[in-house]
Every structure is written in structure tokens, then in C-alpha cells.
Design an enzyme around this catalytic site. Sequence first.
Site, PDB file in Angstrom:
ATOM      1  N   ARG A  96     -13.035  15.819   7.052  1.00  7.56           N
ATOM      2  CA  ARG A  96     -13.784  16.139   5.827  1.00  7.56           C
ATOM      3  C   ARG A  96     -15.211  16.562   6.167  1.00  7.56           C
ATOM      4  O   ARG A  96     -15.842  15.980   7.058  1.00  7.56           O
ATOM      5  CB  ARG A  96     -13.841  14.922   4.895  1.00  7.56           C
ATOM      6  CG  ARG A  96     -12.494  14.491   4.378  1.00  7.56           C
ATOM      7  CD  ARG A  96     -12.674  13.420   3.298  1.00  7.56           C
ATOM      8  NE  ARG A  96     -11.419  12.779   3.010  1.00  7.56           N
ATOM      9  CZ  ARG A  96     -11.167  11.495   3.248  1.00  7.56           C
ATOM     10  NH1 ARG A  96     -12.102  10.709   3.763  1.00  7.56           N
ATOM     11  NH2 ARG A  96      -9.984  10.993   2.958  1.00  7.56           N
ATOM     12  N   ASN A 132       0.868  -1.178   0.000  1.00  5.21           N
ATOM     13  CA  ASN A 132       0.000   0.000   0.000  1.00  5.21           C
ATOM     14  C   ASN A 132       0.903   1.227   0.000  1.00  5.21           C
ATOM     15  O   ASN A 132       1.402   1.643   1.046  1.00  5.21           O
ATOM     16  CB  ASN A 132      -0.886  -0.048   1.248  1.00  5.21           C
ATOM     17  CG  ASN A 132      -1.853   1.108   1.322  1.00  5.21           C
ATOM     18  OD1 ASN A 132      -1.831   2.015   0.488  1.00  5.21           O
ATOM     19  ND2 ASN A 132      -2.701   1.085   2.336  1.00  5.21           N
ATOM     20  N   HIS A 143     -13.342   2.760   0.163  1.00  4.62           N
ATOM     21  CA  HIS A 143     -13.366   1.702   1.190  1.00  4.62           C
ATOM     22  C   HIS A 143     -14.004   0.408   0.673  1.00  4.62           C
ATOM     23  O   HIS A 143     -14.522  -0.391   1.459  1.00  4.62           O
ATOM     24  CB  HIS A 143     -14.175   2.123   2.440  1.00  4.62           C
ATOM     25  CG  HIS A 143     -13.630   3.278   3.203  1.00  4.62           C
ATOM     26  ND1 HIS A 143     -14.430   4.248   3.748  1.00  4.62           N
ATOM     27  CD2 HIS A 143     -12.370   3.620   3.532  1.00  4.62           C
ATOM     28  CE1 HIS A 143     -13.689   5.140   4.378  1.00  4.62           C
ATOM     29  NE2 HIS A 143     -12.422   4.786   4.268  1.00  4.62           N
ATOM     30  N   GLU A 146      -8.659  -5.157   5.170  1.00  2.00           N
ATOM     31  CA  GLU A 146      -8.544  -4.802   3.752  1.00  2.00           C
ATOM     32  C   GLU A 146      -7.379  -5.528   3.080  1.00  2.00           C
ATOM     33  O   GLU A 146      -7.454  -5.903   1.919  1.00  2.00           O
ATOM     34  CB  GLU A 146      -8.397  -3.283   3.620  1.00  2.00           C
ATOM     35  CG  GLU A 146      -9.701  -2.578   3.971  1.00  2.00           C
ATOM     36  CD  GLU A 146      -9.553  -1.116   4.326  1.00  2.00           C
ATOM     37  OE1 GLU A 146      -9.001  -0.817   5.410  1.00  2.00           O
ATOM     38  OE2 GLU A 146      -9.976  -0.267   3.528  1.00  2.00           O
ATOM     39  N   ARG A 155      -2.482  -2.038  -3.511  1.00  2.00           N
ATOM     40  CA  ARG A 155      -3.719  -1.283  -3.278  1.00  2.00           C
ATOM     41  C   ARG A 155      -3.702  -0.005  -4.116  1.00  2.00           C
ATOM     42  O   ARG A 155      -2.715   0.736  -4.106  1.00  2.00           O
ATOM     43  CB  ARG A 155      -3.815  -0.908  -1.797  1.00  2.00           C
ATOM     44  CG  ARG A 155      -5.034  -0.077  -1.524  1.00  2.00           C
ATOM     45  CD  ARG A 155      -5.016   0.585  -0.181  1.00  2.00           C
ATOM     46  NE  ARG A 155      -6.190   1.410  -0.040  1.00  2.00           N
ATOM     47  CZ  ARG A 155      -6.211   2.552   0.643  1.00  2.00           C
ATOM     48  NH1 ARG A 155      -5.127   2.985   1.253  1.00  2.00           N
ATOM     49  NH2 ARG A 155      -7.310   3.255   0.726  1.00  2.00           N
TER      50      ARG A 155
END
Length: 402
Positions: free
Chosen positions: A241, A7, A180, A389, A91
Site C-alpha cells: 500500500r 477470523n 489494527h 490479537e 473478528r
Amino acid sequence: MKILVMNAGSSSLKYQLIDMENESVLAKGNADRIGIDGSFVKHKKGDCDNVVINKALPTHKEAIETILSLLTDKEQGVISSMQEISAVGHRVVASGEYFKKPTLVTEESLELMKKTFELGPLHNPAAYTGVMACREVMPGTPMVLVFDTTFHLTMPETAYMYNIKYEDYVDFHVRRYGAHGTSHKFVSGKAAEYLGKDIKDLNIITCHLGNGSSISAVKGGVCVDTSMGFTPLAGVCMGTRAGDIDASAVEFLAKKKGMDIYEITYYLNRECGLKGLSGGYSDFRDLRENVEKGGELGRRAQLALDKFAYDCKKYVGSYMAVLGRVDCIVFTAGISEWNGFIINNILDGLDAYGIKVDKEKNTDSCSVPVKDITAADSKVKILVIPTNEELVIARETRDVVS
Ligand code: ADP
């Protein structure tokens, strides 16, 4: 078969080596401050303590070389040679509509990957750099691109379209993509496994509540809607956010604050959400502490927590309408796993719809693969499932290369 999951960020590279025989993590770690002074690799073999190697890592290539030498090291290593790694899964945050599924790395797919840069400008070029560096160091090893967004590409047109000129969707690919995806896929699959049902027969709402948060409606194992949008900026209130906001308010704010389009976008991504509402605190631990302290800071922290729960409730409610029948609601990621009260608040008042949490079971930690917090008289199952993940990336990589 052993799969290395990578990743890559612009100055970091997280990794896990997974043995697919029993899906166990043999080793994991991260290279940090790549291209910056003070770079290092933190490596953890199985259950052993972390080791930290301080070393200059001018580019991702040196970071990968260091990781491979650690994985094959006599003391810290878990494999005898690089040849034991059957494949590498990378990823990648944004797929756009260019990639519909996990894809083998070839000259063609790498060329296509460049088209996705403008859709994930912070992440995709870094992932590309990671792939290129990895290819240089491990030239014969097959590699796979696994995207955060492809799980959501099953959404119907009505869910992914914005109400803009259709030609602009066609020309510029502006639409809802979500994020996600690997997490929503993992927890919905795990929920089906726990319930002993075929996922094709289940309607599930999955809530990934972490620093970034997104909620999805999963019907028969496929995503039919998700709260994040063209980018992860949309949806519920997040750590920093803003989530959903009227575009006209953005223009108005930018004018008032003397910001250009880039500055206001940065502001909405980094200065808003829980942090903006609470006066500077994006982390649930800090917010809970501030509530305890009381005063104005406490009131603002409480407002941030209440707004977060309210936003999530609205998405859960709208996905109940989208799905018609809901069999299970799954919560995952840091906020869900460590803050039972927020799940109570999100689902509070939904008893009439057969949704009821067992508050005794809904503790502030999750140390089991599935924590069932369903009340005895609840029609809908409510589960907390730690996400994984990396395991999804490893499984997808195996499936592509086998
Ligand atoms: P990301 O992977 O997006 O950075 P995480 O899934 O780690 O996010 O979730 C981060 C959120 O989880 C933060 O709000 C943090 O406060 C919360 N969290 C993580 N660990 C704990 C804990 N031990 N107690 C309370 N909250 C926690």
C-alpha cells in the site's frame, strides 16, 4: 471457560480455541480455499505437529463443521463436545460508527452489521458469512462481534475528521477509522503491565509494523490518533500500500496510466509501498537480501527500507507532539520482531528527546513476551512486544458474555 476465536476471510477461516483459565491456546488452524478446488483444513493441537485434512469445503458452513469435528476428534481434538465452547468471538475489520464496542450477535446487530459492508467491502461481508455459518452449526452458542476499529473510536474530532465538507462526514461517514485496534490495545496494555504502571498514567506510541503497518498515539489507555484512515490505505509506506499520498497525484496518475477509479485504487493498495519502490518486493526478507546483492535492485531495496523508516519516524514525531510527554514506544508485528535495524533507523537521531535504543539488545528476533531494548540513559522506554490479537478477541468475547 473456552472461547473459539474466528477470523473469516472470503475464502479462508482462521481459528483458535483459547482456555480463558490460563489464556492458553488449546488448538488453532485455518481452513483455506473455501469454495475453490483444493480446499483443506490445517489444524494444530497444542504443541503437536500440524495435521492437514484435504476436503471439499464448498462454503464456510462445511469449513466450520470440519473445524468442530477436529476440535472434538479423539486424537486431534482438545474438547469432548461442542458444548464445552462457551462462546465464539468473531473478528470484524470495520465497525464504522455503527458499533462502539464489542457486541453480542443478535438479529439486530446482524442487521446493523450489513451497514458496515461498504466500509470494509473486502472483509466485512466475509466475516458476516462466517458468523451466519457458525450460527447454523452452533445454534445455542453465544457469539460476539469484535471489531478492529473500535479501539480507535476514542479519537477526538480533530484527529478523526478529514477537512472535507462537514455535511459529507455526516451523510457518508467519511472520517478516519484506523485499523489494527486489537493489536494496539494488546501491546499498550502489555507495556503498562511490564512497566508496572497503571495504563491511565502512561502516554504510549504503538507501532504495528507488518505487511500492513499503523502507528497510534495512546493516552491513558485510549487511542487519541492513528495513522491509518478511512481505510488501511493511509499512513506509512506498507508492503503493497502506498500510504499517504496527495489526492491530486492520484487523479494525475490515473489519467496518465489510463486507469479508472477502481483500477487506481487497486494499484495504490496492491502495487505500491515497498513493492512499488523496490521493483516487486514487499517482504523485508527479500529487501534485505537484495540490499546484500547490491546493484540497481539493491539500491531500490535500500530506498524502500529507508522510506519505510522515514515515514514511521514522521508519525512517531507527530505523535510525540500530540502526546506532549511520551513514556514508552512499543513495536510489534513481523517487521518489528525480526528486523532490529529498522527500529534503530526509525528512532535514530531522537536522543535529544530522551529516546535511545540499546543496539546490543535490539537483536533480529523476539522470542520473549516483552523485549526491552531501552538504552540505560534513555528517558523513554522502548519495547518490542509480539502482538496477540486473538487473545484480545477472546477477552472481549468473555467480557461481553459474562
Ligand atoms: P501480516 O500479519 O500483516 O501479514 P506480519 O506481522 O507477519 O504481517 O509481518 C510481515 C513482515 O514481517 C514481512 O515484511 C516479513 O518480511 C517480516 N518478517 C516476518 N518474519 C520474518 C523473519 N523471520 N525475518 C525477517 N523478516 C520477517
